[in-house]
Enzyme design. Structure first.
Site, short mmCIF file in Angstrom:
data_model
loop_
_atom_site.label_atom_id
_atom_site.label_comp_id
_atom_site.label_asym_id
_atom_site.label_seq_id
_atom_site.Cartn_x
_atom_site.Cartn_y
_atom_site.Cartn_z
N THR A 61 0.79 -1.23 0.00
CA THR A 61 0.00 0.00 0.00
C THR A 61 0.83 1.28 0.00
O THR A 61 0.26 2.37 0.15
CB THR A 61 -0.93 0.02 1.22
OG1 THR A 61 -0.15 -0.09 2.43
CG2 THR A 61 -1.94 -1.12 1.16
N TYR A 98 -9.60 -7.57 -1.11
CA TYR A 98 -9.91 -6.14 -1.02
C TYR A 98 -9.14 -5.35 -2.06
O TYR A 98 -7.94 -5.57 -2.27
CB TYR A 98 -9.59 -5.61 0.38
CG TYR A 98 -10.46 -6.26 1.43
CD1 TYR A 98 -11.70 -5.75 1.75
CD2 TYR A 98 -10.05 -7.44 2.06
CE1 TYR A 98 -12.52 -6.37 2.69
CE2 TYR A 98 -10.86 -8.07 2.99
CZ TYR A 98 -12.09 -7.53 3.28
OH TYR A 98 -12.90 -8.16 4.20
N ASP A 101 -10.29 2.28 -4.59
CA ASP A 101 -10.79 3.31 -5.49
C ASP A 101 -9.73 3.74 -6.51
O ASP A 101 -10.06 4.34 -7.54
CB ASP A 101 -11.24 4.54 -4.68
CG ASP A 101 -10.12 5.11 -3.82
OD1 ASP A 101 -9.68 4.38 -2.89
OD2 ASP A 101 -9.66 6.24 -4.07
N TYR A 124 0.41 1.78 -8.06
CA TYR A 124 -0.32 1.05 -7.02
C TYR A 124 -1.69 0.63 -7.53
O TYR A 124 -2.09 -0.54 -7.43
CB TYR A 124 -0.46 1.92 -5.77
CG TYR A 124 -1.51 1.44 -4.80
CD1 TYR A 124 -1.29 0.30 -4.04
CD2 TYR A 124 -2.72 2.13 -4.64
CE1 TYR A 124 -2.27 -0.17 -3.14
CE2 TYR A 124 -3.68 1.68 -3.76
CZ TYR A 124 -3.45 0.54 -3.02
OH TYR A 124 -4.41 0.09 -2.15
#
Length: 297
Positions: A61, A98, A101, A124
């Site tokens: 992340t 998961y 956006d 990412y």
């Protein structure tokens, strides 16, 4: 029933351990046990555990660093996801994953639907989109939840950063031209648990359908609006040392970053609500609940 949860020490992985406990025996693992940056190491662990549900809450992340470490991000967010989904198919397990956006370019003018065209604006987002597509192509029974602006009482996140800065500075500037829905990890975990319980029931009845769903809090705000509410709640609580007097709105150009951020990250959740019969908290109401946890701590 064994439930495997990856990313044990992350914001979402931590909350999932609590939320999923009523459904079965939760085996939550961190990178030391299951390293998604080394996809070739996953199969022995997963096949030995033989979980009935695999919930992948681990991810790369570091959005800005992913511009340089794109291959590492791809191994974690796409290659290992593909392998975990394949293992779920092999074991007859439900696979839950998961996404983000950031699979959208952020140029939208209305809340994004699951069927809207995707066009990641950074590395990412591109690796997360690869992961989504790998799951959809796996032939496993799967659920993918796209979420946004995740925060919690632990880990590195916007809320904790704002609280730290508010205790150090008398003034701070926050971006006011990016819109989204701040979503607490606790709310995601609780809704996920209900959705998984329903999915397991449907599988027993041979009535399950895999799918991609948006899962965020209700309402929208900007990073500036989010920061302002955080500071206000912190001051009202009386348990935080708040030094800041002014929270100032600025444009994205004030904080140039290696990776571009979407200007508009609002996701439409109607499909999720219809499919699972669940309601979501407004982002500000969810934030107040998180602050209650912080104050008690």
């Amino acid at each position: 029933m064994n439930i495997l949860v990856t990313g044990r020490n992350g914001q979402l992985g931590w909350e999932l351990q609590r939320a999923l406990a009523p459904l079965g025996h939760v085996h939550a693992v961190d990178r030391s046990q299951l390293d998604l940056s080394r996809p070739e190491t996953l199969a022995p662990f997963v096949t030995a555990l033989r979980p009935a549900v695999i919930v992948n809450a681990a991810a790369y992340t570091a959005v800005d660093l992913a511009e340089k470490e794109t291959e590492v991000a791809r191994r974690v967010n796409a290659e290992s996801v593909q392998l975990l989904a394949a293992l779920a198919k092999q074991l007859g397990a439900l696979f839950v994953h998961y996404s983000t956006d950031y699979v959208f370019d952020g140029n939208g003018l209305r809340a994004y639907l699951e069927t809207d065209p995707v066009a990641p604006c950074n590395a990412y987002g591109a690796t997360k989109l690869e992961g989504e597509r790998a799951v959809a192509a796996s032939a496993a029974d799967w659920l993918v939840f796209r979420t946004s602006w995740v925060y919690s009482t632990r880990g590195r996140n916007f809320m904790r950063t704002i609280l730290r800065l508010a205790s150090e500075r008398e003034s701070m500037s926050v971006v006011n031209d990016q819109q989204g829905a701040p979503t607490s990890a606790r709310m995601i975990a609780d809704l996920s648990a209900h959705a998984i319980a329903l999915a397991l029931k449907e599988r027993r009845q041979d009535a399950f359908e895999s799918g991609l769903f948006h899962l965020t809090a209700r309402g929208t705000t900007t990073w500036y609006g989010f920061a302002s509410e955080i500071v206000s709640l912190a001051r009202q609580s009386g348990v935080f040392d708040i030094k800041v007097n002014d929270v100032l709105p600025v444009g994205t150009e004030a904080y140039p970053t290696p990776a571009r951020r979407p200007a508009f990250s609002v996701l439409d959740n109607a499909k999720f609500e219809h499919r699972f019969g669940l309601s979501r908290l407004d982002w500000a109401a969810a934030l107040r609940l998180v602050f209650d946890d912080l104050a008690r701590a």
